[in-house]
Design a protein around this motif. Sequence first.
Motif, short mmCIF file in Angstrom:
data_model
loop_
_atom_site.label_atom_id
_atom_site.label_comp_id
_atom_site.label_asym_id
_atom_site.label_seq_id
_atom_site.Cartn_x
_atom_site.Cartn_y
_atom_site.Cartn_z
N TRP A 12 0.83 -1.20 0.00
CA TRP A 12 0.00 0.00 0.00
C TRP A 12 0.87 1.26 0.00
O TRP A 12 2.06 1.21 0.29
CB TRP A 12 -0.95 0.01 1.20
CG TRP A 12 -0.27 -0.15 2.54
CD1 TRP A 12 0.01 -1.32 3.17
CD2 TRP A 12 0.22 0.90 3.38
NE1 TRP A 12 0.65 -1.08 4.36
CE2 TRP A 12 0.79 0.29 4.52
CE3 TRP A 12 0.24 2.28 3.29
CZ2 TRP A 12 1.36 1.00 5.56
CZ3 TRP A 12 0.81 3.00 4.32
CH2 TRP A 12 1.37 2.37 5.45
N ILE A 13 0.22 2.39 -0.34
CA ILE A 13 0.88 3.69 -0.25
C ILE A 13 -0.06 4.63 0.51
O ILE A 13 -1.26 4.67 0.26
CB ILE A 13 1.21 4.27 -1.65
CG1 ILE A 13 1.92 5.63 -1.49
CG2 ILE A 13 -0.02 4.40 -2.53
CD1 ILE A 13 2.50 6.17 -2.79
N ARG A 14 0.52 5.35 1.47
CA ARG A 14 -0.29 6.29 2.26
C ARG A 14 -0.20 7.67 1.63
O ARG A 14 0.89 8.17 1.33
CB ARG A 14 0.21 6.34 3.71
CG ARG A 14 -0.49 7.41 4.55
CD ARG A 14 -0.35 7.13 6.02
NE ARG A 14 -1.12 5.93 6.38
CZ ARG A 14 -1.10 5.38 7.60
NH1 ARG A 14 -0.34 5.90 8.55
NH2 ARG A 14 -1.82 4.32 7.85
N VAL A 15 -1.36 8.29 1.45
CA VAL A 15 -1.48 9.66 0.96
C VAL A 15 -2.13 10.46 2.07
O VAL A 15 -3.21 10.09 2.55
CB VAL A 15 -2.33 9.71 -0.33
CG1 VAL A 15 -2.44 11.16 -0.82
CG2 VAL A 15 -1.73 8.82 -1.41
N TRP A 16 -1.51 11.55 2.48
CA TRP A 16 -2.08 12.30 3.59
C TRP A 16 -1.71 13.78 3.51
O TRP A 16 -0.76 14.17 2.82
CB TRP A 16 -1.66 11.72 4.94
CG TRP A 16 -0.18 11.82 5.25
CD1 TRP A 16 0.82 11.02 4.75
CD2 TRP A 16 0.45 12.74 6.12
NE1 TRP A 16 2.04 11.40 5.25
CE2 TRP A 16 1.85 12.46 6.11
CE3 TRP A 16 -0.01 13.79 6.91
CZ2 TRP A 16 2.75 13.20 6.86
CZ3 TRP A 16 0.91 14.51 7.67
CH2 TRP A 16 2.26 14.22 7.63
N ALA A 17 -2.48 14.59 4.22
CA ALA A 17 -2.21 16.03 4.30
C ALA A 17 -2.79 16.53 5.62
O ALA A 17 -3.72 15.94 6.18
CB ALA A 17 -2.83 16.78 3.12
#
Length: 585
Positions: free
Chosen positions: A378-383
């Motif tokens: 998986w890849i985490r995308v966050w802001a």
Amino acid sequence: MAKTALLISTGSYDDTRLHDLPSSVPDAERLAKLLGNPDLGGFETRIVNNATLISVQRSLHDTLTRADADDLVIVYLSGHGLKDLFGRFYLALPETDLSALPATALSGRYIREQINDAAVRKIVIVLDSCFSGAFGRDLIAKSVVVADGTPDEFIEGTGHAILAASSPIQYALEDGSGPAPTSVFTRAICDGIATGAADLDGDGWISLNDLFEYSAKEVSERYPLQTPQMSCFGLDRDLKLLRAPTLPRKYSELGADVEEALKSDHTELRMAAVSVLGRMTHSKNSDRSSAALRMLRKARGDFHPAVAESIARRIAAAPKTPRRTAMIRSVEEKEVHSSRWVEVYGPQLATATRTAASFTNEGFEQLNSVHFSSEPGWIRVWATDRYRVDLWDIPTTESGEAFELSIHATEIHSLKIFNRSQEVRMEASEAFAEFDSDGKVISLGCTTFDNLPDYERLIRKSYTTHVQVARAPLLDAIERVVNRSPKKNMPIILDFGVFGHGEIAVRFPRDRKPLEMIPIEHSGREVSVGLSPVFTLAALSSFSERTVEISVSEPDKPILLSAEDEPSHRHIQMPVRLPEWERAT
């Protein structure tokens, strides 16, 4: 913010020279019912029918003096409007003697003095009577136009608006064609509210301008001899008065007359249509605003310079959606060939990056970026903007070496081109992240930060309260509560099970009773949490599923939002720390 409505109507008169008005009292009662409807206006209403001069003056005085500065007050006056030899306005009451107006009728001067003396800053006067425009004219002369020697008390008046049924020289008409007589002006107002037709810009709200424009158009079209008027004094913006009873309508339901006006040979009609379309471009109904903008763009070639210039101004002022900033290149122009890469589902990547980018903070470089962190599978995308964190864990179909990088929020919107791509390959170098799918390649500048916030510590290992709630009703409930306060972001309190184990209550601090109640599935203990309504609305809107889960550990700890059918997405929101006595019920 409290909302109060005082309705004063007179239908019978002792002086035989004044004929009775059978529509006056029923009109007031119908309007009061609409204003008091909690799903529309939520006003606290009081009706004063066929009362004496002293009773009417006292009611008006008490209503205005008891209102706080941030309240909204509507005063509705219905009856015979009269003018004396000097053109001064009076509203006739049952005891009114035409030979002694100052002593037996409600004078415009008394109303003006009560308005000027009141602390409340938002007052709407609805005056349904003959010659009612004379009341507004009197106020203009004595409250707004500052001539030499004008007394100080007339220079700074309270902000208010007057909706008058007629001009200073016109009669206000009754319609006796139906089973019961009704005032033409009040009927137009009530019909506009009851049907939602007065929501001219389709944003779900009936504002002051909406209500006047709708009622004035309805009256003038049916009875050209009566011209409603509106005057505003000290109001710096439009007022939202009521919620529209129906969902915002799409543009196609209202645009036929505007489209015809755009085709008219008369320059004035085309200018009016451009003005209407310009306002529609700011509607919160995206279908409506987009269609209005498209119609303006189609009309840019108008032969008249003034119309063309107005169209250009309206297009320039319309809200802009984020656009792609990166150039689309072919596979042959691919530049990044790295061992650090992942392959993901295109629509999930586009949705995650677009949503996360809306929770950034332009004031700090590291907070004005969307961050990527890859792990096996998986890849985490966050802001984050420091007060909330939007997290997405996107499954990968294949991957290379792990990587971490950040891309500026303004560039992220270029990834929307992959919204229909089955598979997107993301490769990372030191200075660029390259996205490749279906022969299309986009390169975005990237960087790495050593001082990113540690959001992991905000996610609790266990939560003591869990609720499942329908997202749309909770959004509507919070919006209705927010509308009661004049402050843009006054904190709200969500009570989980406090007023009932199966319900969320929404209220303001210091309120001891809920303003809205929403059914929930509740497990765990009862708790009350203070939150920013703006942040809460944005958090709920970031999910697409019908039901969301809200998890709480302690009142002063971050809450977690998630959705069972949207497992890749989580949202963390910081609470507003309030004293215990403000949270208490």
